[in-house]
Design a protein around this motif. Structure first.
Motif, PDB file in Angstrom:
ATOM      1  N   ASN A  63      23.381 -22.078  56.741  1.00  0.00           N
ATOM      2  CA  ASN A  63      24.028 -23.071  55.885  1.00  0.00           C
ATOM      3  C   ASN A  63      23.757 -24.488  56.350  1.00  0.00           C
ATOM      4  OD1 ASN A  63      25.058 -21.111  54.184  1.00  0.00           O
ATOM      5  ND2 ASN A  63      27.025 -20.993  55.258  1.00  0.00           N
ATOM      6  N   TYR A  64      23.784 -24.705  57.657  1.00  0.00           N
ATOM      7  CA  TYR A  64      23.502 -26.047  58.189  1.00  0.00           C
ATOM      8  C   TYR A  64      22.083 -26.465  57.818  1.00  0.00           C
ATOM      9  CZ  TYR A  64      23.198 -30.046  61.272  1.00  0.00           C
ATOM     10  OH  TYR A  64      23.042 -31.323  61.750  1.00  0.00           O
ATOM     11  N   MET A  65      21.132 -25.573  58.035  1.00  0.00           N
ATOM     12  CA  MET A  65      19.740 -25.893  57.720  1.00  0.00           C
ATOM     13  C   MET A  65      19.541 -26.099  56.215  1.00  0.00           C
ATOM     14  SD  MET A  65      17.828 -23.318  60.406  1.00  0.00           S
ATOM     15  CE  MET A  65      16.150 -23.737  59.898  1.00  0.00           C
ATOM     16  N   ARG A  66      20.175 -25.284  55.413  1.00  0.00           N
ATOM     17  CA  ARG A  66      20.035 -25.399  53.959  1.00  0.00           C
ATOM     18  C   ARG A  66      20.644 -26.708  53.458  1.00  0.00           C
ATOM     19  NH1 ARG A  66      22.094 -20.417  51.671  1.00  0.00           N
ATOM     20  NH2 ARG A  66      24.133 -21.219  52.199  1.00  0.00           N
ATOM     21  N   GLU A 110      18.468 -30.008  64.284  1.00  0.00           N
ATOM     22  CA  GLU A 110      18.798 -31.428  64.336  1.00  0.00           C
ATOM     23  C   GLU A 110      18.204 -32.177  63.148  1.00  0.00           C
ATOM     24  OE1 GLU A 110      18.981 -34.922  67.729  1.00  0.00           O
ATOM     25  OE2 GLU A 110      17.900 -33.072  68.151  1.00  0.00           O
ATOM     26  N   THR A 111      19.018 -33.075  62.608  1.00  0.00           N
ATOM     27  CA  THR A 111      18.601 -33.963  61.528  1.00  0.00           C
ATOM     28  C   THR A 111      18.882 -35.392  61.983  1.00  0.00           C
ATOM     29  OG1 THR A 111      20.765 -34.064  60.452  1.00  0.00           O
ATOM     30  CG2 THR A 111      19.341 -32.208  59.855  1.00  0.00           C
ATOM     31  N   PRO A 112      18.442 -36.396  61.218  1.00  0.00           N
ATOM     32  CA  PRO A 112      18.763 -37.773  61.609  1.00  0.00           C
ATOM     33  C   PRO A 112      20.269 -38.061  61.610  1.00  0.00           C
ATOM     34  CG  PRO A 112      16.942 -37.753  60.054  1.00  0.00           C
ATOM     35  CD  PRO A 112      17.468 -36.358  60.118  1.00  0.00           C
ATOM     36  N   THR A 113      21.064 -37.231  60.935  1.00  0.00           N
ATOM     37  CA  THR A 113      22.503 -37.491  60.831  1.00  0.00           C
ATOM     38  C   THR A 113      23.364 -36.602  61.724  1.00  0.00           C
ATOM     39  OG1 THR A 113      22.656 -35.972  58.957  1.00  0.00           O
ATOM     40  CG2 THR A 113      22.301 -38.311  58.450  1.00  0.00           C
TER      41      THR A 113
END
Length: 189
Positions: free
Chosen positions: A183-186, A133-136
């Motif tokens: 890829n999502y994390m990168r 999870e990220t802020p976006t």
């Protein structure tokens, strides 16, 4: 005084002869990367165990009772540590105050054992849900691992330990090899 000593001795012996809870060693092996896929990307790693019970195996010996087997190690902490090492080997760093997070949820981790004197059957199942999870936004992935082993002898704790560790290790490999998660994390961390 003599009666008190005898009573205490009997009580102590009765406590020692009571059934001892079976335990196995749980030592998940992280699937380490040979090269970094990122540099300087950090996240906060948390985990939770949502299983209804903390045992890792149920042994049905056919004698009208089922015996639980526990891991000597805390399953949640062992899996979290293994994943932390995996992500570190890919170049990620864990932090306590990152705006990015990875949450590991242990939904299932169990070996069901049915055995008699002449044969045994073990069915193992492990389910981990990982949320990056990220802020976006966030990505949620579920990883399954299963195994079935039959033998002409009854299952020992060593057999249960081997099957349980193998299934967890296979799930950790699936996480390490998941290009969508990497890829999502990168891209987003």
């Amino acid at each position: 005084m003599k009666k008190l000593v005898i009573a205490a001795t009997v009580a102590l012996l009765a406590a020692c002869s009571g059934p001892q809870q079976q335990q196995i060693n749980f030592a998940p092996q992280p699937a380490l990367s040979q090269s970094d896929i990122v540099k300087g990307k950090s996240f906060t790693l948390t985990s939770k165990d949502v299983r209804t019970s903390q045992y890792v195996a149920l042994v049905d010996s056919g004698r009208a009772h089922i015996e639980p087997v526990h891991a000597r190690q805390n399953v949640r902490i062992a899996i979290e540590n293994a994943l932390s090492q995996q992500f570190s080997s890919q170049g990620f760093t864990t932090s306590v105050n990152s705006e990015n997070s990875v949450t590991v949820e242990i939904q299932e981790a169990l070996v069901s054992v049915k055995h008699s004197i002449m044969e045994s059957e073990m069915n193992a199942s492990v389910v981990l849900e990982i949320t990056a999870e990220t802020p976006t936004g966030k990505l949620v992935k579920t990883y399954h691992g299963t195994a079935k082993k039959t033998s002409t002898f009854s299952a020992s704790n060593d057999d249960i330990e081997m099957v349980f560790n193998d299934v967890v290790n296979n799930v950790l490999k699936k996480v390490a090899q998941d290009d969508e998660l990497k890829n999502y994390m990168r891209e987003h961390f």
